[in-house]
Design a protein around this motif. Structure first.
Motif, mmCIF file in Angstrom:
data_model
loop_
_atom_site.group_PDB
_atom_site.id
_atom_site.type_symbol
_atom_site.label_atom_id
_atom_site.label_comp_id
_atom_site.label_asym_id
_atom_site.label_seq_id
_atom_site.Cartn_x
_atom_site.Cartn_y
_atom_site.Cartn_z
ATOM 1 N N HIS A 107 0.833 -1.214 0.000
ATOM 2 C CA HIS A 107 0.000 0.000 0.000
ATOM 3 C C HIS A 107 0.862 1.257 0.000
ATOM 4 O O HIS A 107 0.593 2.204 -0.755
ATOM 5 C CB HIS A 107 -0.904 -0.001 1.227
ATOM 6 C CG HIS A 107 -1.579 1.317 1.469
ATOM 7 N ND1 HIS A 107 -2.622 1.775 0.702
ATOM 8 C CD2 HIS A 107 -1.328 2.282 2.396
ATOM 9 C CE1 HIS A 107 -3.002 2.963 1.135
ATOM 10 N NE2 HIS A 107 -2.237 3.298 2.155
ATOM 11 N N ASN A 108 1.890 1.255 0.831
ATOM 12 C CA ASN A 108 2.776 2.424 0.893
ATOM 13 C C ASN A 108 3.479 2.658 -0.437
ATOM 14 O O ASN A 108 3.634 3.803 -0.882
ATOM 15 C CB ASN A 108 3.797 2.255 2.013
ATOM 16 C CG ASN A 108 3.160 2.305 3.391
ATOM 17 O OD1 ASN A 108 2.043 2.801 3.549
ATOM 18 N ND2 ASN A 108 3.849 1.795 4.395
ATOM 19 N N THR A 109 3.910 1.573 -1.069
ATOM 20 C CA THR A 109 4.572 1.682 -2.367
ATOM 21 C C THR A 109 3.627 2.260 -3.406
ATOM 22 O O THR A 109 3.995 3.144 -4.188
ATOM 23 C CB THR A 109 5.074 0.305 -2.833
ATOM 24 O OG1 THR A 109 6.030 -0.191 -1.890
ATOM 25 C CG2 THR A 109 5.729 0.397 -4.201
ATOM 26 N N ASP A 110 2.386 1.775 -3.412
ATOM 27 C CA ASP A 110 1.386 2.287 -4.350
ATOM 28 C C ASP A 110 1.089 3.762 -4.081
ATOM 29 O O ASP A 110 0.947 4.556 -5.014
ATOM 30 C CB ASP A 110 0.091 1.483 -4.249
ATOM 31 C CG ASP A 110 0.217 0.092 -4.849
ATOM 32 O OD1 ASP A 110 1.234 -0.165 -5.525
ATOM 33 O OD2 ASP A 110 -0.690 -0.730 -4.640
ATOM 34 N N SER A 111 0.994 4.126 -2.799
ATOM 35 C CA SER A 111 0.684 5.508 -2.443
ATOM 36 C C SER A 111 1.793 6.456 -2.883
ATOM 37 O O SER A 111 1.530 7.543 -3.403
ATOM 38 C CB SER A 111 0.472 5.623 -0.925
ATOM 39 O OG SER A 111 -0.655 4.886 -0.513
#
Length: 226
Positions: A107-111
């Motif tokens: 999720h952090n990578t996508d964000s």
């Protein structure tokens, strides 16, 4: 697969706002729950929003809808949650509530990727090059940003994560030194704050040397506060 967990349905906290007589589309649910449409789609695909019906969309194709009374029923029914990491992508599982390390990392990578794509739209290469060229010619960063049509926060925000741009901005910023790069006042509190009064008035310096002193001082202050 993790052991199933019993938890309230995501609709539970919105139950009082659901109109039992209304028909809800996916977009309506996203607005109700203050989520993105993709997050609600993930919930539907994961089986958390059963009872949907397919209807023809006025622009062609089909869309999922839910009867309000069915959503009210779901909101009062707890979920047995088991996140299947072999079947679903980590980013999908995060959207439906999994907070394990791999899902949170995904999720952090996508964000970060989304935020940087937006940053590229706002402050593309041509504007970055324009800012660097102006600062190299001794234009203050704020004025250079305004000329390029971006905010000062956008410029320094980019420099906070884009090392290449930060290095270029620092190199260009030496042109802004008030006393000169070789002056003993360069990179000191006195140089940064300037001396607007006295027999030899001098404006505050925002050249690279003095900005480096300010950054170091800020780190010290944050450390002391912690």
């Amino acid at each position: 697969m993790l052991k199933p967990l019993r938890r309230p349905h995501p609709l539970a906290e919105y139950a009082e706002r659901i109109d039992a007589q209304r028909t809800y589309t996916l977009r309506d649910l996203a607005e109700l729950m203050e989520l993105s449409s993709s997050s609600v789609t993930g919930m539907a695909r994961y089986g958390w929003l059963p009872g949907s019906r397919l209807r023809s969309h006025r622009r062609g194709g089909r869309m999922y809808t839910w009867a309000g009374r069915e959503l009210v029923r779901l909101s009062n029914k707890p979920l047995l949650v088991a996140y299947d990491h072999e079947r679903y992508a980590a980013s999908t599982l995060y959207r439906v509530g999994c907070r394990c390390v791999p899902c949170t990392r995904a999720h952090n990578t996508d964000s970060v990727a989304r935020s940087r794509a937006l940053a590229e739209d706002v402050f593309p290469r041509a504007k970055r090059d324009q800012v660097i060229a102006l600062v190299t010619e001794s234009t203050p960063v704020a004025a250079a940003a305004a000329t390029a049509g971006v905010t000062l926060g956008t410029v320094y925000g980019r420099a906070a994560w884009d090392a290449d741009f930060a290095d270029a901005l620092d190199e260009a910023g030496w042109s802004l030194c008030v006393s000169g790069q070789e002056s003993p006042e360069c990179g000191t509190p006195c140089g940064y704050r300037g001396n607007p009064r006295g027999p030899s008035p001098r404006p505050a310096c925002r050249g690279t040397g003095c900005r480096e002193w300010r950054r170091g001082q800020s780190r010290i202050e944050r450390g002391a506060a912690v």
